[in-house]
Write an enzyme that holds these catalytic residues in place. Sequence first.
Site, PDB file in Angstrom:
ATOM      1  CB  SER A  52      31.883   1.945  17.546  1.00  0.00           C
ATOM      2  OG  SER A  52      30.924   2.626  18.307  1.00  0.00           O
ATOM      3  CB  VAL A  66      27.105  -0.079  20.310  1.00  0.00           C
ATOM      4  CG1 VAL A  66      26.083   0.348  21.346  1.00  0.00           C
ATOM      5  CG2 VAL A  66      27.311  -1.579  20.368  1.00  0.00           C
ATOM      6  CB  CYS A  67      28.323   4.877  18.334  1.00  0.00           C
ATOM      7  SG  CYS A  67      29.524   4.574  19.579  1.00  0.00           S
ATOM      8  N   GLY A  68      26.486   3.646  16.246  1.00  0.00           N
ATOM      9  CA  GLY A  68      25.680   3.831  15.047  1.00  0.00           C
ATOM     10  C   GLY A  68      24.231   3.569  15.360  1.00  0.00           C
TER      11      GLY A  68
END
Lengths: 176, 170
Positions: B44, B46-48
Site C-alpha cells: 500500500s 503509504v506503508c511503502g
Amino acid sequence: MAELKVPVTAADHARGGANGQVVLVEYGDYECPYCRLAHVQVMQLGRHFGDDLTYVFRHFPLTEIHPFAEPAAEAAEFAGAQGRFWDMHDAIYAHQEQLSLLFLMGAARALGLSERTLEVALEAHTYAPKVAQDFRGGIRSGVNGTPTFFINGHRHDGPFDYQHLADAIQSVRSGL
Amino acid sequence: MGQVLAPGVTAPDFTLHVTPDQTLSLSDLRGRPAILAFYPADWSPVCGDQMAVYNQVLPEFREHDAEVVGISVDSAWCHQAFAETRHLHFPLLADFEPKGAIARQYGAYRDGEGVCERALFVVDRDGIIFWSYRSPIAVNPGADGILDALDRLEKQENSDGRAQSAGNGG
C-alpha cells in the site's frame, strides 16, 4: 502532531510572498511522481494566495528507489548557488519523465549555466551536504514520505491535492 | 482498540520468518537496541513510504547501534518481493501463521481488518520496551519518534554507566 524542527531561514529556497502570513514548507524528491503532482498544486496555491503565502522547498531524496533524486537535488542547489534554484526546480518537475544526468546537464545549459561546472560539482558532491542537511532536518521533523508538507510548522497529514491544501492554508490564515 | 505494550514491560520474544527459509528471533537482537515497526501491509502506498523512510534512515539508526525490523501479516514471499522492489536493507518479518499472533501480544493487531496497527516499539539492549507508540492507522508515523527515543535511551545508558565503550559512563 509532528512539528517542523528546523525553522525557515534565509538559507532556505523560498518563493511567493517574502513574508507570507502562512509558510508552506515541502519536503520533496525530484523523481517522486507524487511530488510532481504536488508541484502543480503548489503553483496553483501560489496564484490563489499571492503574497499571503510563502513556499519553501527542502530536499528529501529517497535514493534507494529514485536513482536520480540525489543528483537532481544537487543540481538544483548548484543552480541555486547562482540564483537560479527555482528555474532548475521547475525545469526538473516539468520534464520529470526525462530525468537523467544528461537532462540535468541540458537544463543547466538552457539556463546559461556551465555544464562542465555542474558535472564537476556532481562528481565532487559539492552540494551533497546541503541536501543531507535538509534530509536530516526532515527526518527529525517527522517527514514520513514524499511529499510531506508543513503549514506554519505543523505537519499536514491530509491529502495534498489542491483543495485539501488550500482549505488547510485558509483555516490557518483565518485563525491568525 | 486496545493499548500497545507500554514502556517497562519485557518485550515478548518471537521467532518469525524473515525469508521463506530463514527465521529471526527477537532474542537474536539482544545486546543492541531493537526497533519493531508493525505496519498494516506491504505494497500500500503509504506503508511503502514508511518502510522507504526507515530504509533511508538506517545509517542514523545504526549510529545508535540499533536494528530495525518491519512486521506485518504478509507472507515471507510477499515480503521478499516487496523488499527487492523497494531495495530495503532491513528485515521484514512475517506474522503470518498463526496470523497476527505476535502483533496481538504487543497489542498491535486490528481485529476487524485483520492487519497490524501502525505501532512502533524501541526495545533496549536487555529486551525491555523503552518506548512505544501507536499512530492513527492512516498516518505514517515517520522516524522522528524513534530517533528521539534512541537519543533518550542512549542518554539513560550513559548515565547508568552501562554504555559499552569505556569513558562514557556518568
